[in-house]
Design a protein around this motif. Structure first.
Motif, mmCIF file in Angstrom:
data_model
loop_
_atom_site.group_PDB
_atom_site.id
_atom_site.type_symbol
_atom_site.label_atom_id
_atom_site.label_comp_id
_atom_site.label_asym_id
_atom_site.label_seq_id
_atom_site.Cartn_x
_atom_site.Cartn_y
_atom_site.Cartn_z
ATOM 1 N N LEU A 431 0.830 -1.205 0.000
ATOM 2 C CA LEU A 431 0.000 0.000 0.000
ATOM 3 C C LEU A 431 0.861 1.250 0.000
ATOM 4 O O LEU A 431 0.578 2.219 -0.738
ATOM 5 N N GLY A 432 1.937 1.243 0.814
ATOM 6 C CA GLY A 432 2.824 2.401 0.856
ATOM 7 C C GLY A 432 3.470 2.662 -0.488
ATOM 8 O O GLY A 432 3.543 3.823 -0.946
ATOM 9 N N ASP A 433 3.946 1.624 -1.158
ATOM 10 C CA ASP A 433 4.564 1.794 -2.482
ATOM 11 C C ASP A 433 3.575 2.378 -3.478
ATOM 12 O O ASP A 433 3.922 3.255 -4.287
ATOM 13 N N LEU A 434 2.328 1.901 -3.416
ATOM 14 C CA LEU A 434 1.310 2.401 -4.336
ATOM 15 C C LEU A 434 1.021 3.880 -4.074
ATOM 16 O O LEU A 434 0.949 4.693 -5.020
ATOM 17 N N LEU A 435 0.868 4.233 -2.807
ATOM 18 C CA LEU A 435 0.591 5.626 -2.459
ATOM 19 C C LEU A 435 1.758 6.538 -2.848
ATOM 20 O O LEU A 435 1.553 7.664 -3.330
ATOM 21 N N ALA A 444 1.720 7.517 2.267
ATOM 22 C CA ALA A 444 2.629 6.387 2.113
ATOM 23 C C ALA A 444 3.452 6.182 3.382
ATOM 24 O O ALA A 444 3.645 5.040 3.842
ATOM 25 N N MET A 445 3.928 7.292 3.975
ATOM 26 C CA MET A 445 4.710 7.194 5.204
ATOM 27 C C MET A 445 3.880 6.572 6.330
ATOM 28 O O MET A 445 4.375 5.742 7.108
ATOM 29 N N GLY A 451 3.270 -0.668 8.978
ATOM 30 C CA GLY A 451 3.980 -1.914 8.704
ATOM 31 C C GLY A 451 5.152 -2.128 9.618
ATOM 32 O O GLY A 451 5.377 -3.246 10.119
ATOM 33 N N LEU A 452 5.906 -1.048 9.884
ATOM 34 C CA LEU A 452 7.051 -1.158 10.786
ATOM 35 C C LEU A 452 6.595 -1.512 12.195
ATOM 36 O O LEU A 452 7.294 -2.236 12.923
ATOM 37 N N GLY A 453 5.437 -1.031 12.598
ATOM 38 C CA GLY A 453 4.913 -1.356 13.915
ATOM 39 C C GLY A 453 4.691 -2.850 14.074
ATOM 40 O O GLY A 453 4.898 -3.412 15.152
#
Length: 472
Positions: A431-435, A444-445, A451-453
Motif C-alpha cells: 500500500l505504501g509503495d502504491l501511495l 505512504a509514510m 507496517g514497521l509497527g
C-alpha cells in the motif's frame, strides 16, 4: 416403547429415574404383558405395593426393581432408567459410524447422523453420548463453514462435561478455538488454548493426548499473528509428546502443524517430509479432509520453493477433495492460495476468476446472513484479506491504481481486526509503495509506519507470558 416414556418424563421435567417415571414404566410394561398387579407382585411383594409404586408415590428399592424386572422380562437397567439394554454400547457404535461418515463423506450427511444420535442420547439421559454426538456435529459444522453453530456445539460439550476432568473437555476447547481462528479471532483462539494449557499445568494434569492436541492447535494462530518463536516452541513440545500418544490421528495432526513452523524457518525439505508422514497416516485412516489439508500445505511448500507447477498440482488435488466433500470454507481458502500460484504463473485471468466469487461487499457484516462461497470478516477473515491482496496486485499490474488501493485497504482492515501480523507488514509495504507512486507521500509514510509497527518486534504478540512448559 422405553424411549417414548423417557421423552414424556423429559417434557414433564422428571428424570428417567424419578419415582413417577419408574411407576409409569412399570405400569406400561405390565399392561403390555397382560399381568395383574398380584401376578407382578407375588411372591415377594403385595398388589398394594405395586399399586403405590405405579402411582409414583414410592421410590422402589434395588431389590424391588430387580424382582419386577425379572417378572416383566426386562433388564434391571432398562426398568430403572428407561434405557433399552445395551443402548449406550449401540450408540457408541453408531457414533463411530458417524465419525467414519464425516471422514469419508460430506459434512452435512454426517451432521444428520450426529443430530439423530444426539436426540436419542438426550431422550435416554446419556450425557457422555450427548457430548460425543455434539462434538462430532461441531466438527461437521466446522468443515461446512457454519462457524457460529460449531462454536455453540463445542460450548455445549464443555457444559455437559463440566464435572469431568479437564482433559475430557480439551477436544471441545480445541474445536471452539479452531472456530474462532477460522472466524478471524486469532487472539481469542490463542487465549482459549493457552489458558487451558495453564489450567492443566496448575492442576498437574499432564495428559499427553490433551497437551498434544492443544500445542498442535496453537501453531496456526501463532503463525498468523507473527509469533513465530512461540509457534516453534509449541512445535518442539508437540514433537516431544508424540512418542507418548497412541492415537495416529493426533500424531498426524502434529506432523502437519510442525510442518508450518519448518516452512517459516526455510527448512523446506524437512517440512515436506513431515507432511508426507501426516499424509500417509491420514491415507491409512481414510480421513479425506485432513488428507486434503496435507496436499494443501505441500502445495504451499512447493510455492515457497519456487516449484509453481507442482504447487498448482497439489493445490488442485486439495481443492478437488474438499469440493467433493462439500467442505465449503476450506475449499474457498484453498482457492485463494491456488489463485496466488496462478497469478505467479502469469495466468491472471484464471486467478481473478477464482477470487471474485469468494468475496462480497459485506465484509463488515461478519457471519450473520453470510451464504456459502463468501469470505469476509466473520468467515475466513485471514484468507479474505489474502484474496483482496491478490486482487490488488492484479489491479496494479493492469494499471488500475484506484482499484488496487481499494483492495489493499479492504485487506488491511480485515487483517488488522484479525491481528494477523504475519501478513500485515507486507501489505502495508504494498500500500505504501502504491501511495508513493501516486504522489501521496504522507499517506505512504503512514502505511510504512503501520507496517514497521508490526515488524518492530518479530515473533512477539500482545498475548502476555507463554504457557508454562509441562514436565516431559
Amino acid at each position: 416403547m422405553a424411549r417414548n416414556g423417557s421423552e414424556e418424563a423429559r417434557r414433564e421435567g422428571a428424570g428417567p429415574d424419578d419415582p413417577a417415571e419408574i411407576g409409569r414404566r412399570v405400569l406400561r410394561l405390565r399392561a403390555e404383558r397382560g399381568l395383574t398387579q398380584r401376578q407382578l407382585a407375588e411372591p415377594a411383594y403385595t398388589p398394594a405395593y405395586v399399586s403405590t409404586l405405579e402411582s409414583g408415590k414410592v421410590r422402589p428399592s434395588e431389590a424391588a426393581l430387580r424382582h419386577l424386572a425379572d417378572r416383566l422380562g426386562v433388564s434391571y437397567e432398562e426398568l430403572a432408567t428407561g434405557r433399552p439394554a445395551e443402548l449406550a454400547a449401540e450408540l457408541r457404535l453408531r457414533l463411530t459410524d458417524a465419525r467414519r461418515a464425516l471422514a469419508t463423506g460430506a459434512p452435512e450427511d454426517a451432521a444428520a447422523l450426529f443430530r439423530a444420535l444426539h436426540e436419542e442420547a438426550v431422550a435416554h439421559a446419556l450425557a457422555e453420548e450427548q457430548a460425543a454426538a455434539l462434538l462430532g456435529l461441531g466438527d461437521c459444522l466446522l468443515e461446512s463453514g457454519e462457524l457460529t453453530g460449531a462454536r455453540d456445539c463445542f460450548a455445549a460439550v464443555e457444559r455437559l462435561l463440566a464435572d469431568e476432568p479437564l482433559p475430557r473437555r480439551v477436544p471441545a476447547i480445541r474445536g471452539r478455538a479452531t472456530a474462532h481462528l477460522l472466524t478471524g479471532e486469532l487472539r481469542y483462539a490463542c487465549y482459549l488454548l493457552e489458558s487451558t494449557l495453564d489450567e492443566l499445568d496448575a492442576a498437574g494434569l499432564h495428559d499427553p493426548d490433551a497437551l498434544l492436541l492443544l500445542y498442535t492447535a496453537s501453531i496456526a494462530p501463532y503463525m498468523d499473528m507473527g509469533a513465530h518463536a512461540r509457534a516453534a516452541h509449541a512445535a518442539e513440545l508437540a514433537l516431544a509428546l508424540a512418542p507418548r500418544v497412541s492415537d495416529p490421528a493426533l500424531v498426524a495432526g502434529m506432523h502437519r502443524g510442525v510442518a508450518r513452523t519448518l516452512i517459516a524457518e526455510g527448512r523446506i525439505a524437512e517440512a515436506d517430509a513431515s507432511l508426507a508422514k501426516a499424509q500417509e497416516l491420514y491415507r491409512h485412516l481414510h480421513i479425506r479432509t485432513e488428507l486434503a489439508h496435507c496436499h494443501w500445505m505441500r502445495g504451499y511448500v512447493h510455492a515457497q520453493d519456487g516449484d509453481l507447477e507442482q504447487a498448482e498440482s497439489e493445490l488442485r488435488t486439495a481443492r478437488s477433495i474438499l469440493a467433493s466433500k462439500r467442505a465449503a470454507l476450506f475449499t474457498e481458502q484453498v482457492e485463494v492460495e491456488l489463485a496466488d500460484v496462478l497469478r505467479r504463473r502469469g495466468r491472471t485471468a484464471e486467478a481473478e476468476a477464482l477470487l471474485r466469487p469468494l468475496l462480497t461487499n459485506g465484509d463488515e457484516t461478519g457471519d450473520a446472513g453470510r451464504g456459502a462461497g463468501m469470505l469476509g470478516a466473520g468467515r475466513g477473515a485471514v484468507h479474505a484479506g489474502g484474496a483482496h491482496r491478490l486482487l490488488g496486485l492484479i489491479a496494479e499490474e493492469r494499471g488500475d491504481t484506484e482499484g488496487a488501493e481499494e483492495h489493499y485497504c479492504a485487506a488491511l482492515s480485515l487483517l488488522e481486526r484479525s491481528s494477523a501480523a504475519g501478513d500485515l507488514a507486507d501489505l502495508c509495504r504494498l500500500l505504501g509503495d502504491l501511495l508513493r507512486r501516486t504522489g501521496r507521500v504522507e499517506a505512504a509514510m503512514d502505511a510504512y509506519r503501520t507496517g514497521l509497527g508490526h515488524r518492530a518486534a518479530p515473533g512477539t504478540t500482545t498475548l502476555g507470558p507463554a504457557p508454562a512448559t509441562p514436565p516431559m
